[in-house]
Design a protein around this motif. Structure first.
Motif, mmCIF file in Angstrom:
data_model
loop_
_atom_site.group_PDB
_atom_site.id
_atom_site.type_symbol
_atom_site.label_atom_id
_atom_site.label_comp_id
_atom_site.label_asym_id
_atom_site.label_seq_id
_atom_site.Cartn_x
_atom_site.Cartn_y
_atom_site.Cartn_z
ATOM 1 N N ALA A 1 -3.102 2.493 5.775
ATOM 2 C CA ALA A 1 -2.668 1.119 5.546
ATOM 3 C C ALA A 1 -2.971 0.241 6.754
ATOM 4 N N GLY A 2 -2.765 0.784 7.953
ATOM 5 C CA GLY A 2 -3.094 0.045 9.165
ATOM 6 C C GLY A 2 -4.576 -0.266 9.262
ATOM 7 N N THR A 3 -5.401 0.699 8.849
ATOM 8 C CA THR A 3 -6.845 0.485 8.860
ATOM 9 C C THR A 3 -7.235 -0.611 7.877
ATOM 10 N N VAL A 4 -6.651 -0.566 6.685
ATOM 11 C CA VAL A 4 -6.942 -1.583 5.673
ATOM 12 C C VAL A 4 -6.541 -2.966 6.180
ATOM 13 N N HIS A 5 -5.386 -3.044 6.826
ATOM 14 C CA HIS A 5 -4.922 -4.324 7.372
ATOM 15 C C HIS A 5 -5.902 -4.832 8.429
ATOM 16 N N GLY A 6 -6.397 -3.938 9.263
ATOM 17 C CA GLY A 6 -7.373 -4.333 10.274
ATOM 18 C C GLY A 6 -8.671 -4.822 9.659
ATOM 19 N N ILE A 7 -9.101 -4.174 8.570
ATOM 20 C CA ILE A 7 -10.315 -4.607 7.865
ATOM 21 C C ILE A 7 -10.143 -6.023 7.333
ATOM 22 N N MET A 8 -8.968 -6.303 6.779
ATOM 23 C CA MET A 8 -8.711 -7.647 6.262
ATOM 24 C C MET A 8 -8.811 -8.682 7.377
ATOM 25 N N GLN A 9 -8.214 -8.388 8.541
ATOM 26 C CA GLN A 9 -8.238 -9.334 9.650
ATOM 27 C C GLN A 9 -9.661 -9.543 10.151
ATOM 28 N N PHE A 10 -10.416 -8.447 10.263
ATOM 29 C CA PHE A 10 -11.800 -8.550 10.715
ATOM 30 C C PHE A 10 -12.631 -9.392 9.755
ATOM 31 N N LEU B 1 0.827 -1.209 0.000
ATOM 32 C CA LEU B 1 0.000 0.000 0.000
ATOM 33 C C LEU B 1 0.861 1.259 0.000
ATOM 34 N N ALA B 2 1.984 1.210 0.716
ATOM 35 C CA ALA B 2 2.872 2.375 0.739
ATOM 36 C C ALA B 2 3.392 2.693 -0.651
ATOM 37 N N GLU B 3 3.750 1.663 -1.428
ATOM 38 C CA GLU B 3 4.241 1.892 -2.787
ATOM 39 C C GLU B 3 3.149 2.404 -3.724
#
Length: 408
Positions: free
Chosen positions: A260-269, A250-252
């Motif tokens: 990016a942290g929020t997106v990662h959390g959404i994936m885990q949820f 996501l950074a690239e």
């Protein structure tokens, strides 16, 4: 169990259910608490990034290496004792992490992971044994328990680390293992009590049900075993590889660290969401061909979506996480539906998880190794989509309405 094929009393069903759910609640929680407090752990023990990363790699390696041993262990010790051993290892492992040294942290994590491997492998067998008519539904319930345990561990570890310390915060998941031990003990006592109340003839039949003849099973000789293994293995590999490198990807693409942290959390949820509906959906169909293929292709499609339309990263990663969770439930369901006995279910589960978690352990490292050296992230995402097609094919083959006797 003796009462699996009969009509067990409600009390027995509730004890079986709670024993299953609390066991499932332990199969992610002791590991998912690491990432939120990883910086505190590094500071406490002066760990390098590579050393800290081992805290996530070690459990995957243990899951892969212990899994193939579990079916034989269950045949030797019995399913009840083996499950009890797994729960005990989790309790010991989580407790060892209180030792104020890096060696205690790594050793405790390895011991807990060994216990988790036992629970992971035997979970489909326990569902087949105790709820043979409701395998998809109870597999979904178990997946929900896994997700709740993982989510609670992740969500509470940081606040608890502020109140106590990160060691005690990681230790807090011990209550789930203690509850699992309690209900497992009640379940075993209940089993013995029911066996004692039966006539000698019924007791013999019950023992045949509970301690079925030891079958010599070589799961790897059967195509269904490889279909389930590849289906589950690709899912695990993509999940852990994407989970490890998603912030970098996501950074690239120009997405900031907070988003990016929020997106990662959404994936885990999202991985926990399918547990609410997958069991009921699977139970409505005669086979799982369409379900398996749709979820696998959705997983690949979400990777292409992330590549081509990164501005919708939250949506694509929700689809990705939900597909991952759904595939895991479906794979566990296959382990109960596609074979005729709990021993064969354990053998199939042991093979699939051994291969799957070994590849999952290598996935993040391999992606990091080749990215920037030979290929770019767009090529890696496309390769993930291609692997999803192979996963869909194997899932479709494994989803056919059939049952195989591996001991025949």
């Amino acid at each position: 169990m003796a009462y699996a094929a009969a009509n067990p009393p409600n009390r027995v069903l509730w004890i079986n259910l709670l024993a299953l759910l609390f066991l499932a609640g332990n199969l992610r929680a002791p590991i998912t608490g690491f990432p939120p407090v990883l910086d505190q752990i590094q500071a406490s023990y002066m760990l390098t990034s590579a050393q800290a990363g081992l805290l996530m790699t070690v459990p995957l390696v243990l899951l892969g290496s212990v899994s193939p041993l579990v079916p034989r262990m269950a045949l030797t010790l019995g399913y009840g004792r083996t499950v009890g051993l797994g729960i005990g290892l989790i309790i010991v492992g989580v407790s060892l992490r209180l030792v104020p040294s890096a060696s205690g942290l790594y050793l405790g994590t390895a011991v807990a992971a060994a216990g988790i491997a036992i629970g992971n492998v035997l979970l489909p067998s326990l569902v087949k044994r105790d709820f043979p008519q409701k395998i998809p539904l109870l597999t979904g319930f178990a997946a929900i328990a896994m997700g709740i345990g993982a989510a609670l561990a992740s969500a509470t570890v940081v606040p608890l680390s502020h109140w106590w310390s990160w060691r005690w915060a990681l230790f807090s998941v011990i209550w789930v293992a203690v509850m699992a031990a309690l209900f497992h003990t009640l379940q075993q006592r209940q089993q013995r009590r029911l066996a004692q109340n039966q006539t000698a003839a019924n007791r013999s039949a019950a023992q045949a049900n509970t301690s079925a003849p030891k079958e010599k099973i070589a799961a790897w000789r059967f195509s269904i075993a490889w279909q389930v293994t590849i289906f589950m293995g690709i899912n695990s590999t993509l999940y852990y590889a994407v989970g490890a490198w998603l912030p970098t990807i996501l950074a690239e693409q120009g997405i900031g660290a907070a988003e990016a942290g929020t997106v990662h959390g959404i994936m885990q949820f999202a991985t926990a969401v399918p547990g609410l509906v997958m069991g009921a959906i699977i139970a409505r169909f005669k086979d799982q061909v369409g379900i398996a293929m749709i979820m696998a292709l959705s997983m690949g499609g979400s990777l292409l979506g992330l590549l081509w339309w990164p501005q919708w990263a939250s949506f694509w990663m929700f689809i990705f996480g939900a597909a991952c969770g759904g595939i895991l439930i479906t794979a566990f369901t296959f382990m109960g539906l596609r074979v005729v006995s709990i021993q064969q279910s354990a053998a199939l589960s042991g093979m699939a998880q051994a291969v799957g978690y070994m590849f999952a352990a290598l996935g993040p490292w391999l992606v990091g190794k080749i990215q920037g050296t030979w290929v770019q992230w767009d090529t890696i995402l496309m390769a993930g989509a291609v692997l999803s097609i192979l996963m869909a094919v194997c899932g479709g083959l494994a989803g056919r309405d059939r049952q195989i006797d591996m001991a025949a």
